[in-house]
Design a protein around this motif. Structure first.
Motif, PDB file in Angstrom:
ATOM      1  N   GLN A 236       0.908  -1.146  -0.093  1.00 49.66           N
ATOM      2  CA  GLN A 236       0.012   0.006   0.089  1.00 49.66           C
ATOM      3  C   GLN A 236       0.842   1.314  -0.025  1.00 49.66           C
ATOM      4  O   GLN A 236       0.545   2.214  -0.719  1.00 49.66           O
ATOM      5  N   LEU A 237       1.993   1.225   0.816  1.00 48.94           N
ATOM      6  CA  LEU A 237       2.790   2.370   0.611  1.00 48.94           C
ATOM      7  C   LEU A 237       3.387   2.497  -0.426  1.00 48.94           C
ATOM      8  O   LEU A 237       3.499   3.902  -1.055  1.00 48.94           O
ATOM      9  N   PHE A 238       3.859   1.525  -1.003  1.00 53.96           N
ATOM     10  CA  PHE A 238       4.676   1.752  -2.338  1.00 53.96           C
ATOM     11  C   PHE A 238       3.588   2.185  -3.565  1.00 53.96           C
ATOM     12  O   PHE A 238       3.841   3.236  -4.269  1.00 53.96           O
ATOM     13  N   ARG A 239       2.402   1.419  -3.750  1.00 55.96           N
ATOM     14  CA  ARG A 239       1.378   1.695  -4.547  1.00 55.96           C
ATOM     15  C   ARG A 239       0.660   3.217  -4.418  1.00 55.96           C
ATOM     16  O   ARG A 239       0.684   3.887  -5.379  1.00 55.96           O
ATOM     17  N   ASN A 240       0.475   3.541  -3.304  1.00 54.32           N
ATOM     18  CA  ASN A 240       0.010   4.958  -3.448  1.00 54.32           C
ATOM     19  C   ASN A 240       1.014   6.115  -3.192  1.00 54.32           C
ATOM     20  O   ASN A 240       0.759   7.152  -4.004  1.00 54.32           O
ATOM     21  N   ILE A 241       2.416   5.887  -2.805  1.00 55.07           N
ATOM     22  CA  ILE A 241       3.464   7.054  -3.330  1.00 55.07           C
ATOM     23  C   ILE A 241       3.568   6.983  -4.614  1.00 55.07           C
ATOM     24  O   ILE A 241       3.856   7.771  -5.250  1.00 55.07           O
ATOM     25  N   PHE A 242       3.442   5.776  -5.413  1.00 54.69           N
ATOM     26  CA  PHE A 242       3.846   5.526  -6.656  1.00 54.69           C
ATOM     27  C   PHE A 242       2.931   6.457  -7.627  1.00 54.69           C
ATOM     28  O   PHE A 242       3.216   7.184  -8.406  1.00 54.69           O
ATOM     29  N   ILE A 243       1.526   6.106  -7.227  1.00 55.19           N
ATOM     30  CA  ILE A 243       0.422   6.771  -7.940  1.00 55.19           C
ATOM     31  C   ILE A 243       0.571   8.230  -7.684  1.00 55.19           C
ATOM     32  O   ILE A 243       0.350   9.009  -8.752  1.00 55.19           O
ATOM     33  N   LEU A 244       0.828   8.679  -6.458  1.00 57.61           N
ATOM     34  CA  LEU A 244       0.883  10.060  -6.073  1.00 57.61           C
ATOM     35  C   LEU A 244       1.911  10.689  -6.824  1.00 57.61           C
ATOM     36  O   LEU A 244       1.864  11.858  -7.464  1.00 57.61           O
ATOM     37  N   SER A 245       3.071  10.384  -6.950  1.00 61.66           N
ATOM     38  CA  SER A 245       4.302  10.836  -7.446  1.00 61.66           C
ATOM     39  C   SER A 245       4.050  10.869  -9.181  1.00 61.66           C
ATOM     40  O   SER A 245       4.503  11.682  -9.641  1.00 61.66           O
ATOM     41  N   ALA A 246       3.401   9.981  -9.583  1.00 62.92           N
ATOM     42  CA  ALA A 246       3.223   9.587 -11.135  1.00 62.92           C
ATOM     43  C   ALA A 246       2.228  10.628 -11.366  1.00 62.92           C
ATOM     44  O   ALA A 246       2.402  11.336 -12.518  1.00 62.92           O
ATOM     45  N   CYS A 247       1.167  11.068 -10.438  1.00 63.77           N
ATOM     46  CA  CYS A 247       0.011  11.925 -10.976  1.00 63.77           C
ATOM     47  C   CYS A 247       0.122  13.182 -10.639  1.00 63.77           C
ATOM     48  O   CYS A 247      -0.859  14.123 -10.677  1.00 63.77           O
ATOM     49  N   THR A 248       0.936  13.582  -9.707  1.00 61.49           N
ATOM     50  CA  THR A 248       0.974  15.077  -9.106  1.00 61.49           C
ATOM     51  C   THR A 248       2.048  15.887  -9.673  1.00 61.49           C
ATOM     52  O   THR A 248       3.316  15.326  -9.987  1.00 61.49           O
ATOM     53  N   PHE A 249       1.545  17.188 -10.226  1.00 57.76           N
ATOM     54  CA  PHE A 249       2.402  18.015 -10.970  1.00 57.76           C
ATOM     55  C   PHE A 249       2.569  19.091 -10.033  1.00 57.76           C
ATOM     56  O   PHE A 249       1.609  19.457  -9.630  1.00 57.76           O
ATOM     57  N   GLY A 250       3.578  19.820 -10.095  1.00 55.84           N
ATOM     58  CA  GLY A 250       3.601  21.109  -9.360  1.00 55.84           C
ATOM     59  C   GLY A 250       4.748  21.251  -8.186  1.00 55.84           C
ATOM     60  O   GLY A 250       4.735  22.102  -7.381  1.00 55.84           O
ATOM     61  N   GLY A 251       5.400  19.995  -8.082  1.00 51.55           N
ATOM     62  CA  GLY A 251       6.081  20.030  -6.799  1.00 51.55           C
ATOM     63  C   GLY A 251       5.738  19.535  -5.684  1.00 51.55           C
ATOM     64  O   GLY A 251       4.768  18.984  -5.444  1.00 51.55           O
ATOM     65  N   GLY A 252       6.932  19.632  -4.627  1.00 54.49           N
ATOM     66  CA  GLY A 252       6.362  19.023  -3.200  1.00 54.49           C
ATOM     67  C   GLY A 252       5.116  19.406  -2.475  1.00 54.49           C
ATOM     68  O   GLY A 252       4.553  18.399  -1.917  1.00 54.49           O
ATOM     69  N   PHE A 253       4.577  20.570  -2.486  1.00 54.87           N
ATOM     70  CA  PHE A 253       3.775  21.058  -1.801  1.00 54.87           C
ATOM     71  C   PHE A 253       2.353  20.378  -2.463  1.00 54.87           C
ATOM     72  O   PHE A 253       1.407  20.202  -1.615  1.00 54.87           O
ATOM     73  N   VAL A 254       2.392  20.182  -3.687  1.00 52.29           N
ATOM     74  CA  VAL A 254       0.936  19.389  -4.203  1.00 52.29           C
ATOM     75  C   VAL A 254       0.961  17.965  -3.629  1.00 52.29           C
ATOM     76  O   VAL A 254       0.294  17.431  -3.316  1.00 52.29           O
ATOM     77  N   ILE A 255       2.011  17.384  -3.614  1.00 49.46           N
ATOM     78  CA  ILE A 255       2.186  16.042  -3.373  1.00 49.46           C
ATOM     79  C   ILE A 255       1.860  15.786  -1.713  1.00 49.46           C
ATOM     80  O   ILE A 255       1.244  14.907  -1.184  1.00 49.46           O
ATOM     81  N   ILE A 256       2.167  16.759  -1.027  1.00 49.90           N
ATOM     82  CA  ILE A 256       1.946  17.121   0.431  1.00 49.90           C
ATOM     83  C   ILE A 256       0.340  16.939   0.513  1.00 49.90           C
ATOM     84  O   ILE A 256      -0.233  16.053   1.458  1.00 49.90           O
ATOM     85  N   GLY A 257      -0.199  17.976  -0.109  1.00 54.91           N
ATOM     86  CA  GLY A 257      -1.613  17.801   0.108  1.00 54.91           C
ATOM     87  C   GLY A 257      -2.351  16.335  -0.234  1.00 54.91           C
ATOM     88  O   GLY A 257      -3.236  16.187   0.355  1.00 54.91           O
ATOM     89  N   MET A 258      -1.622  15.940  -1.180  1.00 52.89           N
ATOM     90  CA  MET A 258      -2.528  14.553  -1.607  1.00 52.89           C
ATOM     91  C   MET A 258      -2.064  13.599  -0.916  1.00 52.89           C
ATOM     92  O   MET A 258      -3.123  12.677  -0.521  1.00 52.89           O
ATOM     93  N   MET A 259      -1.113  13.573  -0.168  1.00 50.59           N
ATOM     94  CA  MET A 259      -0.610  12.601   1.031  1.00 50.59           C
ATOM     95  C   MET A 259      -1.190  12.635   1.967  1.00 50.59           C
ATOM     96  O   MET A 259      -1.610  11.933   2.923  1.00 50.59           O
ATOM     97  N   LYS A 260      -1.524  13.846   2.511  1.00 51.20           N
ATOM     98  CA  LYS A 260      -2.669  14.422   3.709  1.00 51.20           C
ATOM     99  C   LYS A 260      -3.851  13.672   3.553  1.00 51.20           C
ATOM    100  O   LYS A 260      -4.483  12.908   4.238  1.00 51.20           O
ATOM    101  N   LYS A 261      -4.486  13.819   2.012  1.00 55.21           N
ATOM    102  CA  LYS A 261      -5.928  13.265   1.960  1.00 55.21           C
ATOM    103  C   LYS A 261      -5.734  11.669   2.017  1.00 55.21           C
ATOM    104  O   LYS A 261      -6.596  11.063   2.594  1.00 55.21           O
ATOM    105  N   LYS A 262      -4.609  11.144   1.546  1.00 55.84           N
ATOM    106  CA  LYS A 262      -4.455   9.741   1.406  1.00 55.84           C
ATOM    107  C   LYS A 262      -4.287   9.080   2.914  1.00 55.84           C
ATOM    108  O   LYS A 262      -4.931   8.335   3.466  1.00 55.84           O
ATOM    109  N   PHE A 263      -3.164   9.456   3.504  1.00 57.54           N
ATOM    110  CA  PHE A 263      -2.624   9.076   4.712  1.00 57.54           C
ATOM    111  C   PHE A 263      -3.505   9.581   6.176  1.00 57.54           C
ATOM    112  O   PHE A 263      -3.276   8.708   7.014  1.00 57.54           O
TER     113      PHE A 263
END
Length: 199
Positions: free
Chosen positions: A20-47
């Protein structure tokens, strides 16, 4: 919340957690554009909001640590998240999940760079994506600021406002701000601990 997180993690086998860790991070990293702050927002929603593996306070602390550390913010937050959930193996799994998508995408783009560079459709798509990225970053800023406001701590509110003013109007370097804020936090914690000991 912490008890609920521990129960959730204990109920899931280690292999499922790693996957789950690998899959979620992989998908977020692959589908997130705009740098670290964007992925932080997506990770917050997920985790935080969906899986309940991390609390909101922990996410704030992890974001601060990730931004203070050298390297890409998205990779840093993935490493810290993995370590928080499954120590060193979790950190390694999350690092792999965060690094692989951009590595694959950039490799493909580098091969087809000339075709991408002059393609009007891709240029237009990138311009539209910038607007979306700005909206997502704005959402992350609002969420992080609202979490600080919820603490009702005047010191943190003043630090947040002062940092905003320093960056926007005085163009103070982010590195300088991080160091100053770290010192303020350290002094505050030392003072708080001394007061507890005196009581």
């Amino acid at each position: 919340m912490k008890e609920q997180e521990n129960i959730n993690l204990q109920e899931i086998s280690s292999l499922k957690v790693y996957w789950q860790l690998f899959r979620n991070i992989f998908i977020l990293s692959a589908c997130t554009f705009g740098g670290g702050f964007v992925i932080i927002g997506m990770m917050k929603k997920k985790f935080v909001e969906k899986l309940h593996w991390i609390s909101e306070e922990e996410m704030l602390d992890m974001t601060a640590i990730a931004q203070s550390a050298p390297g890409a913010l998205g990779v840093n937050i993935a490493i810290i998240t993995g370590y928080r959930i499954r120590k060193l193996p979790g950190a390694l799994i999350c690092t792999l999940g965060a690094v692989l998508p951009p590595l694959i995408i950039i490799s493909v783009i580098s091969v087809c760079y000339h075709q991408f560079k002059d393609n009007a459709v891709i240029v237009l798509a990138l311009q539209v994506m910038r607007a979306g990225v700005a909206a997502v970053i704005f959402d992350v800023v609002i969420n992080l600021a609202s979490n600080i406001i919820k603490t009702k701590n005047m010191l943190w509110l003043l630090v947040m406002i002062a940092a905003f003013v320093a960056v926007v109007w005085f163009k103070v370097s982010a590195i300088v701000l991080i160091i100053i804020c770290a010192l303020i936090g350290l002094i505050y914690n030392v003072g708080t601990e001394r007061k507890k000991e005196e009581k």
